[in-house]
Design a protein around this motif. Structure first.
Motif, PDB file in Angstrom:
ATOM      1  N   ILE A  18       0.874  -1.169   0.000  1.00  0.00           N
ATOM      2  CA  ILE A  18       0.000   0.000   0.000  1.00  0.00           C
ATOM      3  C   ILE A  18       0.911   1.218   0.000  1.00  0.00           C
ATOM      4  O   ILE A  18       1.607   1.477   0.976  1.00  0.00           O
ATOM      5  CB  ILE A  18      -0.914   0.046   1.241  1.00  0.00           C
ATOM      6  CG1 ILE A  18      -1.811  -1.191   1.309  1.00  0.00           C
ATOM      7  CG2 ILE A  18      -1.758   1.324   1.239  1.00  0.00           C
ATOM      8  CD1 ILE A  18      -2.653  -1.258   2.584  1.00  0.00           C
ATOM      9  N   GLN A  19       0.928   1.947  -1.096  1.00  0.00           N
ATOM     10  CA  GLN A  19       1.792   3.123  -1.221  1.00  0.00           C
ATOM     11  C   GLN A  19       0.944   4.382  -1.017  1.00  0.00           C
ATOM     12  O   GLN A  19       0.055   4.670  -1.828  1.00  0.00           O
ATOM     13  CB  GLN A  19       2.446   3.156  -2.605  1.00  0.00           C
ATOM     14  CG  GLN A  19       3.335   1.955  -2.895  1.00  0.00           C
ATOM     15  CD  GLN A  19       4.804   2.251  -2.657  1.00  0.00           C
ATOM     16  OE1 GLN A  19       5.145   3.121  -1.864  1.00  0.00           O
ATOM     17  NE2 GLN A  19       5.667   1.540  -3.336  1.00  0.00           N
ATOM     18  N   ILE A  20       1.217   5.127   0.053  1.00  0.00           N
ATOM     19  CA  ILE A  20       0.479   6.358   0.329  1.00  0.00           C
ATOM     20  C   ILE A  20       1.005   7.470  -0.570  1.00  0.00           C
ATOM     21  O   ILE A  20       2.211   7.713  -0.629  1.00  0.00           O
ATOM     22  CB  ILE A  20       0.609   6.747   1.817  1.00  0.00           C
ATOM     23  CG1 ILE A  20       0.057   5.630   2.700  1.00  0.00           C
ATOM     24  CG2 ILE A  20      -0.124   8.065   2.101  1.00  0.00           C
ATOM     25  CD1 ILE A  20       0.344   5.821   4.183  1.00  0.00           C
ATOM     26  N   ASP A  21       0.100   8.137  -1.255  1.00  0.00           N
ATOM     27  CA  ASP A  21       0.494   9.184  -2.204  1.00  0.00           C
ATOM     28  C   ASP A  21      -0.505  10.341  -2.108  1.00  0.00           C
ATOM     29  O   ASP A  21      -1.432  10.449  -2.904  1.00  0.00           O
ATOM     30  CB  ASP A  21       0.520   8.610  -3.622  1.00  0.00           C
ATOM     31  CG  ASP A  21       1.083   9.603  -4.638  1.00  0.00           C
ATOM     32  OD1 ASP A  21       1.722  10.588  -4.218  1.00  0.00           O
ATOM     33  OD2 ASP A  21       0.876   9.388  -5.846  1.00  0.00           O
ATOM     34  N   VAL A  52       1.165  -7.580   4.011  1.00  0.00           N
ATOM     35  CA  VAL A  52       0.903  -6.215   3.564  1.00  0.00           C
ATOM     36  C   VAL A  52       2.055  -5.305   3.993  1.00  0.00           C
ATOM     37  O   VAL A  52       2.490  -5.356   5.160  1.00  0.00           O
ATOM     38  CB  VAL A  52      -0.425  -5.687   4.143  1.00  0.00           C
ATOM     39  CG1 VAL A  52      -0.617  -4.208   3.812  1.00  0.00           C
ATOM     40  CG2 VAL A  52      -1.596  -6.507   3.599  1.00  0.00           C
ATOM     41  N   VAL A  53       2.536  -4.503   3.075  1.00  0.00           N
ATOM     42  CA  VAL A  53       3.564  -3.500   3.356  1.00  0.00           C
ATOM     43  C   VAL A  53       2.940  -2.125   3.190  1.00  0.00           C
ATOM     44  O   VAL A  53       2.364  -1.827   2.145  1.00  0.00           O
ATOM     45  CB  VAL A  53       4.775  -3.646   2.417  1.00  0.00           C
ATOM     46  CG1 VAL A  53       5.788  -2.528   2.682  1.00  0.00           C
ATOM     47  CG2 VAL A  53       5.432  -5.009   2.575  1.00  0.00           C
ATOM     48  N   VAL A  54       3.032  -1.279   4.221  1.00  0.00           N
ATOM     49  CA  VAL A  54       2.542   0.094   4.157  1.00  0.00           C
ATOM     50  C   VAL A  54       3.745   0.999   3.937  1.00  0.00           C
ATOM     51  O   VAL A  54       4.668   1.030   4.760  1.00  0.00           O
ATOM     52  CB  VAL A  54       1.804   0.497   5.449  1.00  0.00           C
ATOM     53  CG1 VAL A  54       1.254   1.920   5.319  1.00  0.00           C
ATOM     54  CG2 VAL A  54       0.674  -0.482   5.750  1.00  0.00           C
ATOM     55  N   ALA A  55       3.751   1.710   2.822  1.00  0.00           N
ATOM     56  CA  ALA A  55       4.898   2.539   2.447  1.00  0.00           C
ATOM     57  C   ALA A  55       4.413   3.890   1.939  1.00  0.00           C
ATOM     58  O   ALA A  55       3.232   4.201   1.981  1.00  0.00           O
ATOM     59  CB  ALA A  55       5.742   1.827   1.389  1.00  0.00           C
ATOM     60  N   LYS A  60      10.526  11.646   1.340  1.00  0.00           N
ATOM     61  CA  LYS A  60      10.954  12.298   2.577  1.00  0.00           C
ATOM     62  C   LYS A  60       9.978  12.118   3.741  1.00  0.00           C
ATOM     63  O   LYS A  60      10.368  12.301   4.895  1.00  0.00           O
ATOM     64  CB  LYS A  60      11.163  13.794   2.339  1.00  0.00           C
ATOM     65  CG  LYS A  60      12.293  14.109   1.370  1.00  0.00           C
ATOM     66  CD  LYS A  60      12.475  15.611   1.203  1.00  0.00           C
ATOM     67  CE  LYS A  60      13.621  15.923   0.244  1.00  0.00           C
ATOM     68  NZ  LYS A  60      13.807  17.397   0.072  1.00  0.00           N
ATOM     69  N   ILE A  61       8.719  11.780   3.454  1.00  0.00           N
ATOM     70  CA  ILE A  61       7.705  11.700   4.510  1.00  0.00           C
ATOM     71  C   ILE A  61       6.938  10.390   4.390  1.00  0.00           C
ATOM     72  O   ILE A  61       6.361  10.092   3.342  1.00  0.00           O
ATOM     73  CB  ILE A  61       6.707  12.882   4.425  1.00  0.00           C
ATOM     74  CG1 ILE A  61       7.448  14.206   4.547  1.00  0.00           C
ATOM     75  CG2 ILE A  61       5.638  12.768   5.513  1.00  0.00           C
ATOM     76  CD1 ILE A  61       6.569  15.425   4.295  1.00  0.00           C
ATOM     77  N   ALA A 111       5.344  -1.736   8.361  1.00  0.00           N
ATOM     78  CA  ALA A 111       5.499  -0.320   8.052  1.00  0.00           C
ATOM     79  C   ALA A 111       6.896  -0.124   7.475  1.00  0.00           C
ATOM     80  O   ALA A 111       7.895  -0.373   8.152  1.00  0.00           O
ATOM     81  CB  ALA A 111       5.315   0.530   9.304  1.00  0.00           C
ATOM     82  N   ALA A 112       6.964   0.290   6.212  1.00  0.00           N
ATOM     83  CA  ALA A 112       8.239   0.536   5.539  1.00  0.00           C
ATOM     84  C   ALA A 112       8.490   2.042   5.573  1.00  0.00           C
ATOM     85  O   ALA A 112       7.950   2.793   4.765  1.00  0.00           O
ATOM     86  CB  ALA A 112       8.191   0.017   4.109  1.00  0.00           C
ATOM     87  N   ILE A 113       9.308   2.468   6.538  1.00  0.00           N
ATOM     88  CA  ILE A 113       9.485   3.891   6.833  1.00  0.00           C
ATOM     89  C   ILE A 113      10.780   4.386   6.195  1.00  0.00           C
ATOM     90  O   ILE A 113      11.873   4.068   6.658  1.00  0.00           O
ATOM     91  CB  ILE A 113       9.526   4.127   8.360  1.00  0.00           C
ATOM     92  CG1 ILE A 113       8.313   3.483   9.027  1.00  0.00           C
ATOM     93  CG2 ILE A 113       9.597   5.612   8.690  1.00  0.00           C
ATOM     94  CD1 ILE A 113       8.473   3.307  10.533  1.00  0.00           C
ATOM     95  N   ASN A 114      10.661   5.169   5.141  1.00  0.00           N
ATOM     96  CA  ASN A 114      11.844   5.721   4.501  1.00  0.00           C
ATOM     97  C   ASN A 114      11.740   7.237   4.423  1.00  0.00           C
ATOM     98  O   ASN A 114      12.090   7.856   3.427  1.00  0.00           O
ATOM     99  CB  ASN A 114      12.036   5.131   3.099  1.00  0.00           C
ATOM    100  CG  ASN A 114      13.469   5.310   2.618  1.00  0.00           C
ATOM    101  OD1 ASN A 114      14.387   5.421   3.424  1.00  0.00           O
ATOM    102  ND2 ASN A 114      13.650   5.340   1.317  1.00  0.00           N
TER     103      ASN A 114
END
Length: 267
Positions: A18-21, A52-55, A60-61, A111-114
């Motif tokens: 799941i890519q938040i945009d 599930v991966v949340v990214a 930057k955020i 949670a994939a936090i980059n």
């Protein structure tokens, strides 16, 4: 279904991202919460999704906090203080409910936090089962604004870090980088930012080839630890019995007796 603020990407071995945009800052608002909840519902019932991966699509955020201007504006339109307080309380409960759906999801959630995960971003990450972090900083910084975490942060950070460390993090509004976050147990792993996606993929696929139905039931029992011990034990016993309704025990036990590694992915 069609999403506007997130992207759903199904990858190998049953791993779905799941890519938040939500430019410019991935702020959490009603529309984004609605889409996240719909994604949880969709992927929970998607038999091909195992992990599930949340990214974030923002480099930057990870996720910004709530729309405070909108919350203040909404409450200021209400005349009586008690009504305004109730409005803000409902807004807080709305975010809590959204993030709780990730904690309750019967599949592993990473949670994939980059990027920066402060305030609400940290709270969403805390609701996930695993937190992998490359760049940015993480923390609950609301007290620096005269507020407190309102989307589950006071509860989940205390459960994860313990009372003393949670109070230090929250009272001092600390923002820490991945290595320190890993050291205190706030995240599971600090990973190389240059190889971020590859390492997240490797970790997620390692989970995906396992007995994810059993993981979901174990997660249900683990989540019950906030109940009394007797109630938590009842949930565990029911979940244990439920594992036998899937084919995973037969696959795992057969492999054990044959001295082979179980292949749950093909089950």
């Amino acid at each position: 279904m069609a999403y506007q603020l997130i992207e759903i990407e199904r990858r190998d071995k049953g791993v779905t991202w799941i890519q938040i945009d939500n430019p410019p800052a991935n702020a959490i608002g009603k529309e984004l919460m609605q889409e996240l909840e719909e994604a949880v519902e969709e992927l929970t019932h998607d038999s091909k999704t195992r992990v599930v991966v949340v990214a974030s699509k923002n480099s930057k955020i990870f996720l910004a906090g709530a729309d405070l201007k909108g919350m203040i504006s909404g409450s200021s339109d209400l005349v009586e203080d008690s009504i305004a307080d109730n409005f803000i309380e409902k807004e807080s409960a709305r975010m809590q409910s959204c993030f709780q759906k990730f904690q309750n999801m019967p599949k592993p959630v990473i949670a994939a936090i980059n990027g920066y995960a402060l305030g609400g971003g940290c709270e969403l990450a805390l609701a996930c089962d695993f937190r992998l972090m490359g760049g940015g900083k993480i923390g609950l910084t609301e007290v620096s604004l005269g507020l407190i975490p309102g989307a589950g942060g006071t509860q989940r950070m205390t459960q994860i870090l313990g009372r003393a460390k949670a109070m230090e993090m929250i009272f001092l509004a600390k923002k820490i980088e991945a290595k320190e976050a890993e050291k205190i147990g706030l995240i599971h792993r600090a990973i190389d930012r240059d190889n971020f996606e590859e390492e997240v993929t490797s970790f997620s696929e390692k989970l995906a080839i396992g007995a994810v139905k059993a993981m979901g039931l174990a997660k249900k029992a683990i989540n019950a630890t906030d109940k009394s011990l007797s109630e938590g034990l009842k949930v565990e016993a029911r979940a244990f019995a439920e594992t036998f309704s899937s084919d995973e025990p037969s696959i795992g036990l057969a492999a054990f007796f044959l001295k082979q590694k179980a292949n749950f992915l093909e089950g």
